[in-house]
Design an enzyme around this catalytic site. Sequence first.
Site, PDB file in Angstrom:
ATOM      1  CB  SER A 151      -0.871   0.152   1.196  1.00  0.00           C
ATOM      2  OG  SER A 151      -1.389   1.287   1.340  1.00  0.00           O
ATOM      3  CE1 TYR A 164      -4.609  -2.080   4.745  1.00  0.00           C
ATOM      4  CE2 TYR A 164      -3.716   0.151   4.253  1.00  0.00           C
ATOM      5  CZ  TYR A 164      -4.256  -1.210   3.512  1.00  0.00           C
ATOM      6  OH  TYR A 164      -4.243  -1.149   2.244  1.00  0.00           O
TER       7      TYR A 164
HETATM    8  P1  NDP Z   1     -12.353  -5.184  -0.110  1.00  0.00           P
HETATM    9  O1  NDP Z   1     -12.701  -5.077   1.495  1.00  0.00           O
HETATM   10  O2  NDP Z   1     -13.350  -4.860  -1.053  1.00  0.00           O
HETATM   11  O3  NDP Z   1     -11.961  -6.877  -0.194  1.00  0.00           O
HETATM   12  C1  NDP Z   1     -11.305  -7.446   0.476  1.00  0.00           C
HETATM   13  C2  NDP Z   1     -11.612  -8.950   0.593  1.00  0.00           C
HETATM   14  O4  NDP Z   1     -10.889  -9.702   1.279  1.00  0.00           O
HETATM   15  C3  NDP Z   1     -13.255  -8.978   1.056  1.00  0.00           C
HETATM   16  O5  NDP Z   1     -13.744 -10.054   0.103  1.00  0.00           O
HETATM   17  C4  NDP Z   1     -13.077  -9.755   2.304  1.00  0.00           C
HETATM   18  O6  NDP Z   1     -14.120 -10.833   2.548  1.00  0.00           O
HETATM   19  C5  NDP Z   1     -11.722 -10.484   2.229  1.00  0.00           C
HETATM   20  N1  NDP Z   1     -11.229 -11.089   3.344  1.00  0.00           N
HETATM   21  C6  NDP Z   1     -10.943 -10.306   4.544  1.00  0.00           C
HETATM   22  N2  NDP Z   1     -10.489 -10.993   5.380  1.00  0.00           N
HETATM   23  C7  NDP Z   1     -10.117 -12.330   4.970  1.00  0.00           C
HETATM   24  C8  NDP Z   1      -9.675 -13.780   5.378  1.00  0.00           C
HETATM   25  N3  NDP Z   1      -9.486 -13.536   6.517  1.00  0.00           N
HETATM   26  N4  NDP Z   1      -9.483 -14.783   4.579  1.00  0.00           N
HETATM   27  C9  NDP Z   1     -10.119 -14.507   3.197  1.00  0.00           C
HETATM   28  N5  NDP Z   1     -10.734 -13.547   2.779  1.00  0.00           N
HETATM   29  C10 NDP Z   1     -10.846 -12.488   3.487  1.00  0.00           C
HETATM   30  O7  NDP Z   1     -10.803  -4.585  -0.093  1.00  0.00           O
HETATM   31  P2  NDP Z   1      -9.943  -4.105  -1.388  1.00  0.00           P
HETATM   32  O8  NDP Z   1     -10.402  -4.817  -2.492  1.00  0.00           O
HETATM   33  O9  NDP Z   1      -9.888  -2.800  -1.534  1.00  0.00           O
HETATM   34  O10 NDP Z   1      -8.366  -4.319  -0.737  1.00  0.00           O
HETATM   35  C11 NDP Z   1      -7.668  -5.681  -1.358  1.00  0.00           C
HETATM   36  C12 NDP Z   1      -6.227  -5.753  -1.002  1.00  0.00           C
HETATM   37  O11 NDP Z   1      -5.862  -4.224  -1.477  1.00  0.00           O
HETATM   38  C13 NDP Z   1      -6.147  -5.406   0.705  1.00  0.00           C
HETATM   39  O12 NDP Z   1      -4.923  -6.132   0.904  1.00  0.00           O
HETATM   40  C14 NDP Z   1      -5.937  -3.798   0.988  1.00  0.00           C
HETATM   41  O13 NDP Z   1      -5.147  -3.693   1.858  1.00  0.00           O
HETATM   42  C15 NDP Z   1      -5.214  -3.593  -0.473  1.00  0.00           C
HETATM   43  N6  NDP Z   1      -5.118  -2.103  -0.703  1.00  0.00           N
HETATM   44  C16 NDP Z   1      -6.416  -1.572  -0.990  1.00  0.00           C
HETATM   45  C17 NDP Z   1      -6.390  -0.116  -1.294  1.00  0.00           C
HETATM   46  C18 NDP Z   1      -7.741   0.500  -1.479  1.00  0.00           C
HETATM   47  O14 NDP Z   1      -7.681   1.748  -1.746  1.00  0.00           O
HETATM   48  N7  NDP Z   1      -8.698  -0.238  -1.660  1.00  0.00           N
HETATM   49  C19 NDP Z   1      -5.345   0.633  -1.286  1.00  0.00           C
HETATM   50  C20 NDP Z   1      -4.092  -0.336  -0.954  1.00  0.00           C
HETATM   51  C21 NDP Z   1      -4.077  -1.478  -0.761  1.00  0.00           C
HETATM   52  P3  NDP Z   1     -15.307 -10.280   3.663  1.00  0.00           P
HETATM   53  O15 NDP Z   1     -15.935  -9.332   2.741  1.00  0.00           O
HETATM   54  O16 NDP Z   1     -15.831 -11.659   4.137  1.00  0.00           O
HETATM   55  O17 NDP Z   1     -14.540  -9.729   4.882  1.00  0.00           O
END
Ligand code: NDP
Length: 260
Positions: A151, A164
């Site tokens: 990130s 985070y």
């Molecule tokens: P979202 O919250 O949209 O999606 C994350 C997904 O991960 C959800 O479907 C969630 O499921 C799932 N998840 C959470 N915990 C677990 C677990 N223990 N095991 C399996 N699945 C899990 O997030 P983003 O798509 O925005 O982010 C994706 C990645 O990108 C993350 O690592 C985030 O830190 C990174 N990122 C995002 C940014 C942004 O601006 N969006 C910027 C920089 C990095 P559930 O709904 O059930 O919790």
Amino acid sequence: MSTARTHADTFSLAGRVALVTGSARGIGWGIACGLAEAGAHVVLNDLDPAALEPKLAELKAAGLKGSACAFDVTDEQAVAAGINAIAADQGRLDILINNAGIQRRKRFVDFSYDEWRAVIDTHLHGAFLCTRAAIPHMEKGGYGRVIMLGSIAVQSPKAQISAYAAAKGGVTSMVRALAIELGPLGITCNAIAPGYTATEFTKVLHTDPVFTAKLMERVPNGRWGQPDDIAPAAVYLASPGAAFVNGTVLTVDGGYLAFG
Ligand code: NDP
């Protein structure tokens, strides 16, 4: 000029099997679609199997290859069982995208230990467990790409996301350590550092016009990122063309960090 490989081959993932954690929505889903469009069989993962069913149906309706394997990336037994089952079913596992993540926004002094641990567990320990389970299969198959989601919060954090930022700092450091250790095995390890991307994760921010107006002062490209902006970076890092890219962080942020 090398004629042995065409431009299409360089970025083709045909015959590859990829696991994308947390891919029921958001960036993970975008990356899953990108990898599948490049020819990979993509294994969708999330906590809830019911959330994966419609996404898998969408993938297949588009003529793409995929399957689903639900598990919690923080559950050591479930991760090992899930990843071993994927490799057994598909005959290999070439690409791992450690994408699953959660956010908890609060003042540092207000974090409970459980809340702090949940963030570190999901991003850092989840990546450890999934990568550890995937490496033997990559080594056996003779092709390996481990890709972490970092990130811009590592270099440019904000208040109220200390857990985070710490987790993503850990993941980013792990990338370089793993690159050194896995390179000799023919496996690369890199990270993608997305900038502000409009997903459920950032809903509280991208639905706030005041925050968005302030943010746009720092985003030269003048818009929120979308999961489709991140997916091509994952396709590249997963591809044969990135064989010599190891231990790096590819920032995809519309120029946010260009301000320093
Ligand atoms: P979202 O919250 O949209 O999606 C994350 C997904 O991960 C959800 O479907 C969630 O499921 C799932 N998840 C959470 N915990 C677990 C677990 N223990 N095991 C399996 N699945 C899990 O997030 P983003 O798509 O925005 O982010 C994706 C990645 O990108 C993350 O690592 C985030 O830190 C990174 N990122 C995002 C940014 C942004 O601006 N969006 C910027 C920089 C990095 P559930 O709904 O059930 O919790």
